[in-house]
Design an enzyme around this catalytic site. Sequence first.
Site, PDB file in Angstrom:
ATOM      1  CG  ASP A  54      -6.607  -0.520  -2.715  1.00  0.00           C
ATOM      2  OD1 ASP A  54      -5.449  -0.853  -3.025  1.00  0.00           O
ATOM      3  OD2 ASP A  54      -7.026   0.648  -2.856  1.00  0.00           O
ATOM      4  CE  LYS A 111      -4.175   1.792   0.329  1.00  0.00           C
ATOM      5  NZ  LYS A 111      -5.108   1.759  -0.816  1.00  0.00           N
ATOM      6  CG  ASP A 122      -4.710 -12.923   8.683  1.00  0.00           C
ATOM      7  OD1 ASP A 122      -5.172 -14.018   8.345  1.00  0.00           O
ATOM      8  OD2 ASP A 122      -4.899 -12.403   9.801  1.00  0.00           O
TER       9      ASP A 122
END
Length: 364
Positions: free
Chosen positions: A225, A193, A249
Amino acid sequence: MKKYNILALPGDGIGPEIVNEALRVLGKVAARFDAEFTVNAALVGGASIDQSGMPLMPEVLAAAIDADAVLLGAVGGPKWEAMDYSIRPERALLALRKELGLFVNLRPAKVYGPLIDSSTLKREVIEGVDIMVLRELTGGIYFGEPRGVETLPDGTERGINTYVYTTPEIERIARAAFEVAMKRGKRLTSIDKANVLEATELWRKVVIEVGKDYPEVELSHMYVDNCAMQLVRNPGQFDVLVTGNMFGDIISDEAAMLTGSIGMLPSASLSAGNKHAMYEPIHGSAPDIAGQGIANPLATILSVAMMLRYSFNMEDAAVWLESAVDDVLDKGYRTPDIFTEGMRKVNCTEMGDAVLAELEALVS
Ligand code: NAD
């Protein structure tokens, strides 16, 4: 003759049933590949709590450190859910990961042709999907300091967690990812990110740097995202994904669900140089079906294939097991979790038998 020590930790619920089948298959590998596997078994999780009050006894941890690889079933169940967090069955897994230095978690998400209709996604989207997700397992925001919840002077509270990665931590997971990519389709996507988080800007920089040692691997970068969207829009574009602990995760669970069959998915957690390793199915102890003998042992059998590949460098044996699993599915064998009309419904042991028979058939 190659000799290896394996610690089997069946654990709770369906753990003993599925590990038993996986060990039968391992016995077959020993016979064909002139290898000797010494398997010691020990209690972990709830089963260990019941006997000694602790989810992981020091001598079991010592045996795990000594072993060439650990094969785990699953831990946990309703019986132990009310216990204090510090001695819950799941603590055993965290302790094993930490003490064995298992910083890389490998989770393949492969869509099996015969099971394609188990997925919630359309056939044309997931056909042929075969992704390997590498998640950094011992750093990042789950371990970063400072952390906690503090009360401010005005009486309101402030929760804090810290996203932190050092250059060496990124370098080692990146190197592991490039090595895995070299053994697969030579395409690696690093997830970050970097448009918002400085720590992941460093992540990207270090991954690029490590990539210079692997000119054959095509490296790309994607924001997390976007990756979450791409995984359901066009998962076939991915070969190997690498990312930090928290993103991994989430992304690895999303990738797993593309396949729609939790009883089919193995995993590996490795330390530096694969000195220590733990192999386990990604599913839990399935207390709802424990003791009925109907659990699907294939994820655990495929975890053994990963053990052969990553800990023992026995690629031929790993491929042999994986081919047998493919063939068993092609022939219609199904435990209840993956059963559809017209298929051959089998229980846990019968599925183990079918894999063993297929292994023989592949040799003759
Ligand atoms: P789960 O994965 O155990 O079960 C979810 C559903 O999938 C259940 O309906 C179960 O019957 C089914 N399922 C799972 N594995 C299967 C298999 N091999 N064959 C057939 N069906 C299978 O998840 P849960 O119910 O959320 O958790 C149960 C317990 O397992 C909890 O105590 C949880 O903490 C623990 N858990 C342990 C691990 C681990 O040991 N690594 C991982 C996840 C959950």
